[in-house]
Design a protein around this motif. Structure first.
Motif, mmCIF file in Angstrom:
data_model
loop_
_atom_site.group_PDB
_atom_site.id
_atom_site.type_symbol
_atom_site.label_atom_id
_atom_site.label_comp_id
_atom_site.label_asym_id
_atom_site.label_seq_id
_atom_site.Cartn_x
_atom_site.Cartn_y
_atom_site.Cartn_z
ATOM 1 N N THR A 1 14.066 8.854 0.863
ATOM 2 C CA THR A 1 13.641 9.910 -0.063
ATOM 3 C C THR A 1 12.202 10.303 0.211
ATOM 4 O OG1 THR A 1 15.104 9.037 -1.787
ATOM 5 C CG2 THR A 1 13.318 10.478 -2.505
ATOM 6 N N ASP A 2 11.936 11.612 0.325
ATOM 7 C CA ASP A 2 10.561 12.091 0.421
ATOM 8 C C ASP A 2 10.301 13.141 -0.667
ATOM 9 O OD1 ASP A 2 11.691 14.470 1.275
ATOM 10 O OD2 ASP A 2 10.860 14.389 3.286
ATOM 11 N N LEU A 3 9.068 13.589 -0.786
ATOM 12 C CA LEU A 3 8.696 14.512 -1.850
ATOM 13 C C LEU A 3 9.231 15.918 -1.622
ATOM 14 C CD1 LEU A 3 4.967 13.461 -2.417
ATOM 15 C CD2 LEU A 3 6.936 12.980 -3.884
ATOM 16 N N THR A 4 9.582 16.227 -0.386
ATOM 17 C CA THR A 4 10.007 17.590 -0.044
ATOM 18 C C THR A 4 11.500 17.815 -0.223
ATOM 19 O OG1 THR A 4 8.230 17.698 1.598
ATOM 20 C CG2 THR A 4 9.987 19.354 1.758
ATOM 21 N N ALA A 5 12.298 16.921 0.322
ATOM 22 C CA ALA A 5 13.744 17.146 0.363
ATOM 23 C C ALA A 5 14.552 16.208 -0.524
ATOM 24 C CB ALA A 5 14.235 17.033 1.801
ATOM 25 N N GLY A 6 13.908 15.216 -1.152
ATOM 26 C CA GLY A 6 14.667 14.248 -1.936
ATOM 27 C C GLY A 6 15.369 13.248 -1.031
ATOM 28 N N THR B 1 0.815 -1.216 0.000
ATOM 29 C CA THR B 1 0.000 0.000 0.000
ATOM 30 C C THR B 1 0.845 1.260 0.000
ATOM 31 O OG1 THR B 1 -1.714 -1.164 1.248
ATOM 32 C CG2 THR B 1 -1.837 1.243 1.211
ATOM 33 N N THR B 2 1.909 1.248 0.801
ATOM 34 C CA THR B 2 2.707 2.465 0.979
ATOM 35 C C THR B 2 4.081 2.397 0.322
ATOM 36 O OG1 THR B 2 3.530 1.642 3.103
ATOM 37 C CG2 THR B 2 1.556 3.011 3.137
ATOM 38 N N ARG C 1 5.387 -0.353 10.640
ATOM 39 C CA ARG C 1 6.021 0.641 9.773
ATOM 40 C C ARG C 1 6.275 1.909 10.582
ATOM 41 N NH1 ARG C 1 1.985 1.597 6.277
ATOM 42 N NH2 ARG C 1 1.557 3.618 7.214
ATOM 43 N N LEU C 2 7.444 2.509 10.379
ATOM 44 C CA LEU C 2 7.820 3.709 11.119
ATOM 45 C C LEU C 2 7.303 4.990 10.480
ATOM 46 C CD1 LEU C 2 11.445 2.679 12.060
ATOM 47 C CD2 LEU C 2 9.537 3.009 13.643
ATOM 48 N N GLY C 3 6.652 4.861 9.342
ATOM 49 C CA GLY C 3 6.059 6.017 8.694
ATOM 50 C C GLY C 3 5.993 5.823 7.191
ATOM 51 N N ASP C 4 5.082 6.539 6.563
ATOM 52 C CA ASP C 4 5.011 6.556 5.103
ATOM 53 C C ASP C 4 5.759 7.808 4.657
ATOM 54 O OD1 ASP C 4 4.408 6.153 2.494
ATOM 55 O OD2 ASP C 4 2.265 6.574 2.655
ATOM 56 N N LEU C 5 7.078 7.711 4.601
ATOM 57 C CA LEU C 5 7.921 8.882 4.382
ATOM 58 C C LEU C 5 7.707 9.512 3.012
ATOM 59 C CD1 LEU C 5 11.273 7.675 5.992
ATOM 60 C CD2 LEU C 5 9.175 8.464 7.085
ATOM 61 N N ASN C 6 7.459 8.672 2.029
ATOM 62 C CA ASN C 6 7.127 9.161 0.685
ATOM 63 C C ASN C 6 5.669 8.775 0.456
ATOM 64 O OD1 ASN C 6 7.529 10.391 -1.767
ATOM 65 N ND2 ASN C 6 9.064 8.954 -2.502
ATOM 66 N N PRO C 7 4.729 9.675 0.756
ATOM 67 C CA PRO C 7 3.299 9.349 0.870
ATOM 68 C C PRO C 7 2.718 8.598 -0.322
ATOM 69 C CG PRO C 7 3.716 11.566 1.629
ATOM 70 C CD PRO C 7 4.986 11.106 0.978
ATOM 71 N N SER D 1 7.736 4.926 -2.978
ATOM 72 C CA SER D 1 8.649 4.398 -1.959
ATOM 73 C C SER D 1 9.673 5.422 -1.518
ATOM 74 C CB SER D 1 9.382 3.167 -2.509
ATOM 75 O OG SER D 1 8.486 2.142 -2.861
ATOM 76 N N SER D 2 9.985 5.411 -0.220
ATOM 77 C CA SER D 2 11.095 6.230 0.273
ATOM 78 C C SER D 2 12.409 5.491 0.086
ATOM 79 C CB SER D 2 10.901 6.575 1.755
ATOM 80 O OG SER D 2 11.115 5.427 2.568
ATOM 81 N N GLY D 3 12.327 4.156 -0.094
ATOM 82 C CA GLY D 3 13.535 3.355 -0.283
ATOM 83 C C GLY D 3 14.465 3.380 0.907
ATOM 84 N N ALA D 4 13.915 3.478 2.114
ATOM 85 C CA ALA D 4 14.735 3.553 3.330
ATOM 86 C C ALA D 4 15.797 2.456 3.340
ATOM 87 C CB ALA D 4 13.851 3.444 4.561
ATOM 88 N N SER D 5 17.057 2.841 3.578
ATOM 89 C CA SER D 5 18.141 1.860 3.533
ATOM 90 C C SER D 5 19.334 2.331 4.353
ATOM 91 C CB SER D 5 18.588 1.633 2.079
ATOM 92 O OG SER D 5 19.128 2.817 1.541
#
Length: 333
Positions: free
Chosen positions: A308-313, A263-264, A280-286, A290-294
């Motif tokens: 990665t998020d929509l605001t700061a990359g 979903t996220t 999940r610790l958050g939907d960082l890239n709404p 995907s935020s691709g947290a790594s």
């Protein structure tokens, strides 16, 4: 431009060891004490070419690695940090073909690794750094076929790894360094299909890994080393689809990883080993993006990671293992 292609860095005895090529000797093992004068090739193992040294590991007070001297093929080597003390441990696959040691891992002052001697296939081996003290631990898949040990992890004085005995597929195994003490932990995917345990990570008193039981897709599992104590932690992506947990890292009593709940998208997750404590610790890239947290790196307060998020990359984030405590650390650009 040309470059030395530095790889495999690790520390031993106050020096840094790594593989590199100076354009003259090919890829060899180098050492450095942090000064220009103290940065030099450890030994020119293959005088007329490249030894392609790799898989460096510190075992006790010695450095172990795989290398090709041009005669014996890729075999196990060890070093005390001097040129004269850098030697071939044993020619496991006699001749020039090489046994190709992999996954060299330290346990109880010895080096455990996977190698193929051309008689028993690729199996689990152990070495104390001498030829006499180098032997196969167990022929997990009897005969010339390979069990292909991989994904090595140490917990509680035992080695955990993936292997295929030829009847139950690739499953979770453990070894205390003896043949009798090398056993399959559980047949997660019953029968010959493989559950394919990967990213095996020590976390407290258990190992965590991802596996596919054939019904729930590739999900997060954990084990205490017994069949009864091996179970799926949570079916993150409901049904047979896979959440594919990845980038597993342990810090301050918690497992951190990335997963996709369908979903996220791929986002950061945490687990304490229970279903309720895995979330999940958050939907960082709404949304479905995907935020691709790594690259979860332990800190005293939890972990820092890249997302990665929509605001700061793509920037640096931090978390203490709670949703409220997960935030961007800094917007560098």
């Amino acid at each position: 431009p040309t470059w030395s292609n530095i790889q495999n860095p690790l520390a031993m005895g106050g020096n840094l060891y790594f593989t590199a090529s100076d354009g003259v000797h090919g890829t060899e093992v180098w050492q450095s004490d942090g000064t220009v004068q103290g940065t030099k090739i450890l030994k020119d193992i293959h005088p007329t070419g490249s030894s392609y040294a790799r898989n460096l590991a510190v075992v006790g007070s010695r450095l172990f690695f795989a290398a090709n001297d041009g005669t014996t093929g890729v075999e196990l080597w060890s070093s005390d940090g001097t040129a004269t003390g850098t030697q071939l441990v044993k020619d496991l696959r006699v001749g020039s073909a090489g046994s190709s040691p992999q996954f060299i891992t330290a346990l109880a002052g010895k080096a455990f690794f996977a190698a193929n001697d051309a008689v028993s296939g690729k199996e689990l081996w152990v070495s104390d750094g001498t030829a006499a003290g180098t032997s196969m631990v167990a022929d997990i898949r009897p005969g010339a076929a390979s069990s292909n040990p991989a994904q090595f992890c140490i917990l509680g004085g035992k080695l955990y790894f993936s292997a295929n005995d030829g009847s139950s597929g690739a499953e979770l195994w453990t070894s205390d360094g003896t043949s009798l003490g090398t056993v399959r932990v559980a047949d997660i995917r019953a029968g010959s299909p493989s559950s394919s345990p990967t990213f095996i990570t020590a976390c407290g008193t258990r190992v965590f890994f991802r596996a596919n039981d054939g019904a729930n897709g590739t999900e997060l599992w954990s084990s205490d080393g017994t069949a009864a104590g091996t179970a799926m932690v949570l079916n993150i992506r409901a049904g047979a689809a896979s959440s594919s947990p990845n980038k597993l890292a342990y810090a301050s009593g918690l497992l951190y990883f990335q997963a996709n709940d369908g979903t996220t998208g791929v986002e950061p997750w945490r687990s304490d080993g229970t279903a309720a404590g895995t979330f999940r610790l958050g939907d960082l890239n709404p949304g479905t993006a995907s935020s691709g947290a790594s690259d979860f790196l332990p800190t005293p307060a939890g972990v820092v990671f890249i997302a990665t998020d929509l605001t700061a990359g793509k920037e640096l984030w931090r978390t203490n293992g709670t949703v409220a405590g997960t935030a961007r650390l800094v917007d560098i650009w």
